[in-house]
Motif scaffolding. Sequence first.
Motif, PDB file in Angstrom:
ATOM      1  N   ASN A  24       0.842  -1.186   0.000  1.00 55.79           N
ATOM      2  CA  ASN A  24       0.000   0.000   0.000  1.00 55.79           C
ATOM      3  C   ASN A  24       0.879   1.239   0.000  1.00 55.79           C
ATOM      4  O   ASN A  24       2.086   1.156   0.166  1.00 55.79           O
ATOM      5  N   TYR A  25       0.261   2.403  -0.157  1.00 56.38           N
ATOM      6  CA  TYR A  25       0.963   3.674  -0.009  1.00 56.38           C
ATOM      7  C   TYR A  25       0.018   4.697   0.599  1.00 56.38           C
ATOM      8  O   TYR A  25      -1.197   4.542   0.559  1.00 56.38           O
ATOM      9  N   LYS A  26       0.613   5.753   1.193  1.00 53.16           N
ATOM     10  CA  LYS A  26      -0.193   6.834   1.744  1.00 53.16           C
ATOM     11  C   LYS A  26       0.488   8.150   1.436  1.00 53.16           C
ATOM     12  O   LYS A  26       1.711   8.240   1.350  1.00 53.16           O
TER      13      LYS A  26
END
Length: 130
Positions: free
Chosen positions: A99-101
């Motif tokens: 994932n990424y944020k």
Amino acid sequence: MKKFLTIFVALFCLAGFSFADEIEELTKDKTDLMKTQTIVPEDQHTTNRTAKVQINYTPLTDEAHIYYTCMAVSFDQGDAQDTTIACLQDFQKQNQYFNYKFLRKPDIKYYKDEKNIKRVVYHSYVQFTR
């Protein structure tokens, strides 16, 4: 007593020299991780002909700065956002991230290039997770 001390110091120095090479090899790997890599995605995912996407990636911290650059006349914030998200998803799959944020809101900056043409940079700051 002096002979014993001399032999002990000599063995200590010899051990220090032999382990120094191993420590140097271990630190070389970490310095490569701290360097920022500039990546230009093969598939730009943009409909704008003047747009270019560039990713500056730091492997040690799993952070990336993504820059979407185009002419100011043809800039559309929605297209810039969609393009950066598509490029980030490709990068995520290629490097096996989960994932990424976004670490902060995207920046939009206007400037003039060498040819006195107004251009725009849409900048996002992202951290990936495994």
